[in-house]
Design a protein around this motif. Sequence first.
Motif, PDB file in Angstrom:
ATOM      1  N   ARG A  52       0.823  -1.205   0.000  1.00  0.00           N
ATOM      2  CA  ARG A  52       0.000   0.000   0.000  1.00  0.00           C
ATOM      3  C   ARG A  52       0.865   1.267   0.000  1.00  0.00           C
ATOM      4  N   ILE A  53       0.522   2.195  -0.883  1.00  0.00           N
ATOM      5  CA  ILE A  53       1.237   3.468  -0.990  1.00  0.00           C
ATOM      6  C   ILE A  53       0.266   4.592  -0.635  1.00  0.00           C
ATOM      7  N   ASP A  54       0.537   5.331   0.419  1.00  0.00           N
ATOM      8  CA  ASP A  54      -0.279   6.468   0.838  1.00  0.00           C
ATOM      9  C   ASP A  54       0.506   7.753   0.616  1.00  0.00           C
ATOM     10  N   PHE A  55      -0.116   8.717  -0.064  1.00  0.00           N
ATOM     11  CA  PHE A  55       0.530  10.008  -0.296  1.00  0.00           C
ATOM     12  C   PHE A  55       0.153  10.963   0.828  1.00  0.00           C
ATOM     13  N   ALA A  56       1.178  11.425   1.555  1.00  0.00           N
ATOM     14  CA  ALA A  56       0.951  12.269   2.724  1.00  0.00           C
ATOM     15  C   ALA A  56       1.089  13.755   2.421  1.00  0.00           C
ATOM     16  N   ALA A  57       1.835  14.112   1.359  1.00  0.00           N
ATOM     17  CA  ALA A  57       2.071  15.520   1.030  1.00  0.00           C
ATOM     18  C   ALA A  57       2.278  15.635  -0.475  1.00  0.00           C
ATOM     19  N   PRO A  58       1.907  16.783  -1.067  1.00  0.00           N
ATOM     20  CA  PRO A  58       2.061  16.952  -2.519  1.00  0.00           C
ATOM     21  C   PRO A  58       3.450  17.455  -2.899  1.00  0.00           C
ATOM     22  N   ALA A  59       3.795  17.259  -4.161  1.00  0.00           N
ATOM     23  CA  ALA A  59       4.967  17.911  -4.769  1.00  0.00           C
ATOM     24  C   ALA A  59       4.424  18.854  -5.830  1.00  0.00           C
ATOM     25  N   ARG A  60       4.853  20.117  -5.782  1.00  0.00           N
ATOM     26  CA  ARG A  60       4.244  21.149  -6.626  1.00  0.00           C
ATOM     27  C   ARG A  60       5.106  21.458  -7.843  1.00  0.00           C
ATOM     28  N   ILE A  61       4.472  22.046  -8.858  1.00  0.00           N
ATOM     29  CA  ILE A  61       5.204  22.456 -10.058  1.00  0.00           C
ATOM     30  C   ILE A  61       6.372  23.356  -9.654  1.00  0.00           C
ATOM     31  N   GLY A  62       7.551  23.084 -10.220  1.00  0.00           N
ATOM     32  CA  GLY A  62       8.743  23.863  -9.912  1.00  0.00           C
ATOM     33  C   GLY A  62       9.568  23.313  -8.776  1.00  0.00           C
ATOM     34  N   GLU A  63       9.050  22.312  -8.070  1.00  0.00           N
ATOM     35  CA  GLU A  63       9.811  21.707  -6.986  1.00  0.00           C
ATOM     36  C   GLU A  63      10.628  20.524  -7.510  1.00  0.00           C
ATOM     37  N   MET A  64      11.586  20.105  -6.720  1.00  0.00           N
ATOM     38  CA  MET A  64      12.337  18.895  -7.010  1.00  0.00           C
ATOM     39  C   MET A  64      11.675  17.725  -6.298  1.00  0.00           C
ATOM     40  N   CYS A  98       6.637  12.815   0.786  1.00  0.00           N
ATOM     41  CA  CYS A  98       5.374  12.609   0.067  1.00  0.00           C
ATOM     42  C   CYS A  98       4.811  11.224   0.328  1.00  0.00           C
ATOM     43  N   THR A  99       5.671  10.200   0.252  1.00  0.00           N
ATOM     44  CA  THR A  99       5.201   8.841   0.499  1.00  0.00           C
ATOM     45  C   THR A  99       6.383   7.920   0.693  1.00  0.00           C
ATOM     46  N   ARG A 100       6.120   6.778   1.277  1.00  0.00           N
ATOM     47  CA  ARG A 100       7.105   5.697   1.365  1.00  0.00           C
ATOM     48  C   ARG A 100       6.353   4.381   1.266  1.00  0.00           C
ATOM     49  N   GLY A 101       7.068   3.341   0.894  1.00  0.00           N
ATOM     50  CA  GLY A 101       6.434   2.040   0.749  1.00  0.00           C
ATOM     51  C   GLY A 101       7.448   0.986   0.377  1.00  0.00           C
ATOM     52  N   VAL A 102       6.946  -0.156  -0.070  1.00  0.00           N
ATOM     53  CA  VAL A 102       7.793  -1.281  -0.460  1.00  0.00           C
ATOM     54  C   VAL A 102       7.335  -1.815  -1.807  1.00  0.00           C
ATOM     55  N   PHE A 103       8.288  -1.974  -2.734  1.00  0.00           N
ATOM     56  CA  PHE A 103       8.036  -2.621  -4.015  1.00  0.00           C
ATOM     57  C   PHE A 103       8.638  -4.021  -3.975  1.00  0.00           C
ATOM     58  N   ASN A 104       7.885  -4.990  -4.466  1.00  0.00           N
ATOM     59  CA  ASN A 104       8.341  -6.378  -4.515  1.00  0.00           C
ATOM     60  C   ASN A 104       8.828  -6.694  -5.923  1.00  0.00           C
ATOM     61  N   MET A 105      10.088  -7.068  -6.025  1.00  0.00           N
ATOM     62  CA  MET A 105      10.732  -7.324  -7.305  1.00  0.00           C
ATOM     63  C   MET A 105      11.135  -8.789  -7.398  1.00  0.00           C
ATOM     64  N   VAL A 106      11.076  -9.342  -8.613  1.00  0.00           N
ATOM     65  CA  VAL A 106      11.418 -10.745  -8.841  1.00  0.00           C
ATOM     66  C   VAL A 106      12.518 -10.830  -9.886  1.00  0.00           C
ATOM     67  N   ALA A 107      13.512 -11.682  -9.611  1.00  0.00           N
ATOM     68  CA  ALA A 107      14.616 -11.946 -10.550  1.00  0.00           C
ATOM     69  C   ALA A 107      14.697 -13.458 -10.744  1.00  0.00           C
ATOM     70  N   PRO A 108      13.943 -14.009 -11.713  1.00  0.00           N
ATOM     71  CA  PRO A 108      13.904 -15.473 -11.891  1.00  0.00           C
ATOM     72  C   PRO A 108      15.286 -16.051 -12.180  1.00  0.00           C
ATOM     73  N   ARG A 109      15.491 -17.271 -11.722  1.00  0.00           N
ATOM     74  CA  ARG A 109      16.752 -17.965 -12.002  1.00  0.00           C
ATOM     75  C   ARG A 109      16.834 -18.322 -13.486  1.00  0.00           C
ATOM     76  N   GLU A 110      18.037 -18.245 -13.994  1.00  0.00           N
ATOM     77  CA  GLU A 110      18.331 -18.795 -15.302  1.00  0.00           C
ATOM     78  C   GLU A 110      19.277 -19.974 -15.109  1.00  0.00           C
ATOM     79  N   ALA A 111      19.574 -20.675 -16.168  1.00  0.00           N
ATOM     80  CA  ALA A 111      20.398 -21.884 -16.067  1.00  0.00           C
ATOM     81  C   ALA A 111      21.706 -21.594 -15.340  1.00  0.00           C
ATOM     82  N   GLY A 112      21.977 -22.397 -14.311  1.00  0.00           N
ATOM     83  CA  GLY A 112      23.235 -22.276 -13.583  1.00  0.00           C
ATOM     84  C   GLY A 112      23.234 -21.248 -12.481  1.00  0.00           C
ATOM     85  N   GLN A 113      22.138 -20.514 -12.298  1.00  0.00           N
ATOM     86  CA  GLN A 113      22.099 -19.479 -11.267  1.00  0.00           C
ATOM     87  C   GLN A 113      21.519 -20.025  -9.972  1.00  0.00           C
ATOM     88  N   GLY A 114      22.035 -19.546  -8.854  1.00  0.00           N
ATOM     89  CA  GLY A 114      21.531 -19.957  -7.558  1.00  0.00           C
ATOM     90  C   GLY A 114      20.595 -18.916  -6.971  1.00  0.00           C
TER      91      GLY A 114
END
Length: 255
Positions: A52-64, A98-114
């Motif tokens: 779940r990603i909740d946005f707590a504050a906005p980022a405005r035009i011209g901001e970094m 503005c927000t924080r959260g967790v992304f779940n990433m997958v890197a499938p094994r290929e031949a010979g990889q552990g």
Amino acid sequence: MSVTLIDMVFPGDANHHGTLFGGVGLAHLDKVAFLAAARHARRHTVTAGCERIDFAAPARIGEMVEATGRVARVGRTSMGVEVELWAEAPVSGERRLCTRGVFNMVAPREAGQGDLPPVPDKGEEPGDGWLRTAEMVFPTWTNHYGTLYGGDALKLMGKAAFICATRRARGVMVMAASNRIDFSSPIREGDMIELASRVTRVGRSSVAIEVELWAEALLTGERRRSAVAEFVMVAVDEAGRSAPISTPAATLEPA
């Protein structure tokens, strides 16, 4: 080690309220999550989902906006990447989470990889005086040779110079000149780009910024310094005239 992306909020990234589209913010977070995970795994990596990603504050035009990703959990073929998105007012330096959260990433094994390597030690981020921001080379940025257009490389380097100068001067900065630019190695589609910038000279109203552009092959970790340039940025007032920098000490930043 974390991966950081710093970008500007332009009108095309904003809604009718003048704030960053949530989808653009999520795209920034997904990109740094992918880069952090692929850099850790050194194999083909995809996004499996995010919590779940909740946005707590906005980022405005011209901001970094500053997006950061760090691998925090590693399974046999999956990784959890903690991400944060901060907004920063260029002139005042005010920062808002503005927000924080967790992304779940997958890197499938290929031949010979552990299994994937374990969670890396957090350690300390490098404090060498360089401001570092990452990007990814997509097909739309490449020429018919499959390498990054020189013009797009200059755009990225110019943006890095602007961000570095703005953080140093805390004023309205514009580009006054680009000095010598040397390209030494091509950047290929799928490479990660790291832009490293630092202040080299500070004058009454101008700041000289050195920018290095590094390419990194995500599957092998091979790194190449592909370009180096110097930009001169000038502080201006509301009328567009040069304005003094509040702290114009003509000293070099740490090398």
